[in-house]
Write an enzyme that holds these catalytic residues in place. Structure first.
Site, PDB file in Angstrom:
ATOM      1  CB  CYS A 104      10.863  37.700  63.139  1.00  0.00           C
ATOM      2  SG  CYS A 104      10.568  36.211  62.118  1.00  0.00           S
ATOM      3  CB  CYS A 115       7.065  23.897  55.146  1.00  0.00           C
ATOM      4  SG  CYS A 115       7.990  23.320  56.168  1.00  0.00           S
TER       5      CYS A 115
HETATM    6  S1  SF4 Z   1      10.125  25.880  53.976  1.00  0.00           S
HETATM    7 FE1  SF4 Z   1       9.655  25.325  56.244  1.00  0.00          FE
HETATM    8  S2  SF4 Z   1      11.755  25.291  56.988  1.00  0.00           S
HETATM    9 FE2  SF4 Z   1      11.741  26.695  55.356  1.00  0.00          FE
HETATM   10  S3  SF4 Z   1      11.220  28.609  55.904  1.00  0.00           S
HETATM   11 FE3  SF4 Z   1       9.194  27.845  55.283  1.00  0.00          FE
HETATM   12  S4  SF4 Z   1       8.474  26.853  57.351  1.00  0.00           S
HETATM   13 FE4  SF4 Z   1      10.657  27.340  57.475  1.00  0.00          FE
END
Ligand code: SF4
Length: 350
Positions: A104, A115
Site C-alpha cells: 500500500c 475525510c
Molecule cells: S482524507 Fe480521504 S482522500 Fe485523503 S487520504 Fe484520507 S481517506 Fe483518502
C-alpha cells in the site's frame, strides 16, 4: 538538471543517454541494474566503464526514501515510516496474505480531502509526491521482501491519488512497463474518494488498472459528513462517471465501505446502498472502522457487522468482508498519519 532514474520511462532514459552522446544500449544496461539487480549505486554497475559512471552521475541519480521506522504487526503486516529528500515523511505498508504480498503506497504528503474518518486528513495537504517518490516505494518494498514476490500495489496510502494525477499516471506507466517493474494492470489498484473530473480523465488515458472508490455511505447527507468531497461531487454524478469509466475498462469497479457503529449500518443505509450499487457491475468490500484517537466514531460489534452483511448479501455484486490488517501498529483502515506511527482507509486483507 539531474533526473532520478525511477522517474523515467525507458524511452526517456534512452533520450537522456543520447543527449550526452552515449549509445541507446547503455540505457538498457542501466535499467537492467536497477530493475533486475535492484542496484541504486552507479559505482556498482560494473558493466559500465568508470568514466561513464562518473559522467552518468552528472545527469542522473537513483535516490530512494530512507526508512525511519519499521513496525511489525502480529498478523505479519509491516508499516514503514519513510523520509524523503526534503525531510517530509510518508508511510507505506506491506501486507502478506498467503502467496500474495500487497504494498500500500502513498501518493501525497498529507491530503486535502478532509475525510472525517481518516487520520491522514488531519495533516492537511503538504505536497504531491514526485513520480520517483511513488515508484521508489515499490522499489524499496521489493528490496525489503527479499526473495518473496511483490504481487500487488494499491494506491491506498496517504493522499488522494487522483489529486496528484500526472505523477500517479506516470508512476503507473513505469510500474507496468515490461523493462521496468513489469506489473500486470490487474495487480495495480487506485483508490479514490471520488474526484469525478479525474476519474473521467483517467478513463481517457486508456491506462488499464483497477479502480476502487471509497463510498462509505450511499446516502448523500451522510456521505457529505464523512467525505466533504461529496458536496462538490455528489453521489448521482459520481455513479454516472463510474458507469462511464466501467465501459472503458476490463475490470469491475470496487466500492469500499467502512462500517461505523450507529452511523452507516441501519436499514436506510442498506436500502440506499442496494439501490446505488444494484445496477453497477462492481465488487463491494466492507471493512470495520478502526478506532482513531480524537475521532468521534466507534467500531461496530460483531452482531452489527453480521446483520449488515446479511442485509446487503442480496446484492448481485460480490460482497467481501475484509479483515483489517495491521491494526495493532496503526496501519489499518483509517489509521495512517506519518507520525512515527500511523494514515487512512483500507489496509485490508488483500
Ligand atoms: S482524507 Fe480521504 S482522500 Fe485523503 S487520504 Fe484520507 S481517506 Fe483518502
Amino acid at each position: 538538471m539531474i533526473k532520478n532514474v525511477l522517474d523515467l520511462l525507458p524511452e526517456e532514459l534512452i533520450q537522456q543517454l543520447l543527449d550526452i552522446g552515449e549509445k541507446e544500449y547503455r540505457a538498457k544496461q542501466i535499467l537492467n541494474w536497477v530493475y533486475n539487480k535492484y542496484t541504486i549505486d552507479f559505482n556498482e554497475m560494473t558493466s559500465l566503464s568508470e568514466a561513464l559512471r562518473t559522467k552518468l552521475q552528472s545527469i542522473l541519480d537513483i535516490t530512494i526514501p530512507t526508512i525511519i521506522t519499521k513496525s511489525n504487526s502480529t498478523d505479519g503486516t509491516t508499516k514503514y515510516l519513510l523520509s524523503l529528500q526534503d525531510g517530509s515523511n510518508i508511510e507505506m505498508v506491506i501486507i502478506p496474505n498467503g502467496k500474495k504480498n500487497t504494498l500500500c503506497i502513498s501518493s501525497q504528503v498529507g491530503c486535502a480531502r478532509k475525510c472525517e474518518f481518516c487520520a491522514t486528513a488531519k495533516l492537511g495537504l503538504k505536497r504531491n509526491l514526485e513520480t520517483h517518490e511513488i515508484t521508489s516505494q515499490v522499489f524499496l518494498a521489493i528490496k525489503e521482501l527479499g526473495g518473496k514476490k511483490l504481487t500487488n500495489v494499491v494506491f491506498m496510502g496517504m493522499g488522494e491519488p487522483l489529486d496528484n494525477f500526472e505523477n500517479v499516471v506516470k508512476a503507473i506507466r513505469i510500474l507496468q512497463n515490461d523493462i521496468c517493474f513489469n506489473f500486470s494492470p490487474r495487480r495495480i489498484t487506485v483508490s479514490t474518494s471520488g474526484v469525478i473530473p479525474q476519474i473521467t480523465k483517467l478513463a481517457e488515458t486508456g491506462l488499464k488498472l483497477k479502480l476502487a472508490v471509497s463510498l462509505n455511505s450511499a446516502i448523500q447527507s451522510k456521505r457529505e459528513i464523512l467525505m466533504p468531497i461529496s458536496k462538490i461531487f455528489p453521489l448521482p454524478e459520481l455513479k454516472k462517471a463510474l458507469i462511464d469509466f466501467r465501459k472503458k475498462t476490463p475490470y469491475r469497479i470496487t466500492f469500499e465501505y467502512v462500517m461505523i457503529k450507529d452511523f452507516n449500518l441501519g436499514k436506510e443505509d442498506v436500502k440506499a446502498l442496494l439501490k446505488y450499487l444494484g445496477d453497477i457491475s462492481c465488487k463491494l468490500n466492507v471493512i470495520k472502522w478502526n478506532k482513531v484517537d480524537d475521532l468521534p466514531y466507534e467500531t461496530p460489534t460483531t452482531g452489527e457487522i453480521d446483520r449488515f452483511i446479511s442485509a446487503i448479501s442480496v446484492l448481485s455484486s460480490a460482497v467481501t468482508y475484509r479483515r483489517s490488517r495491521g491494526a495493532d501498529i496503526d496501519a489499518a483502515c483509517g489509521q495512517l498519519a506519518a507520525r512515527n506511527t500511523q494514515r487512512r482507509s483500507d489496509h485490508e486483507e488483500f
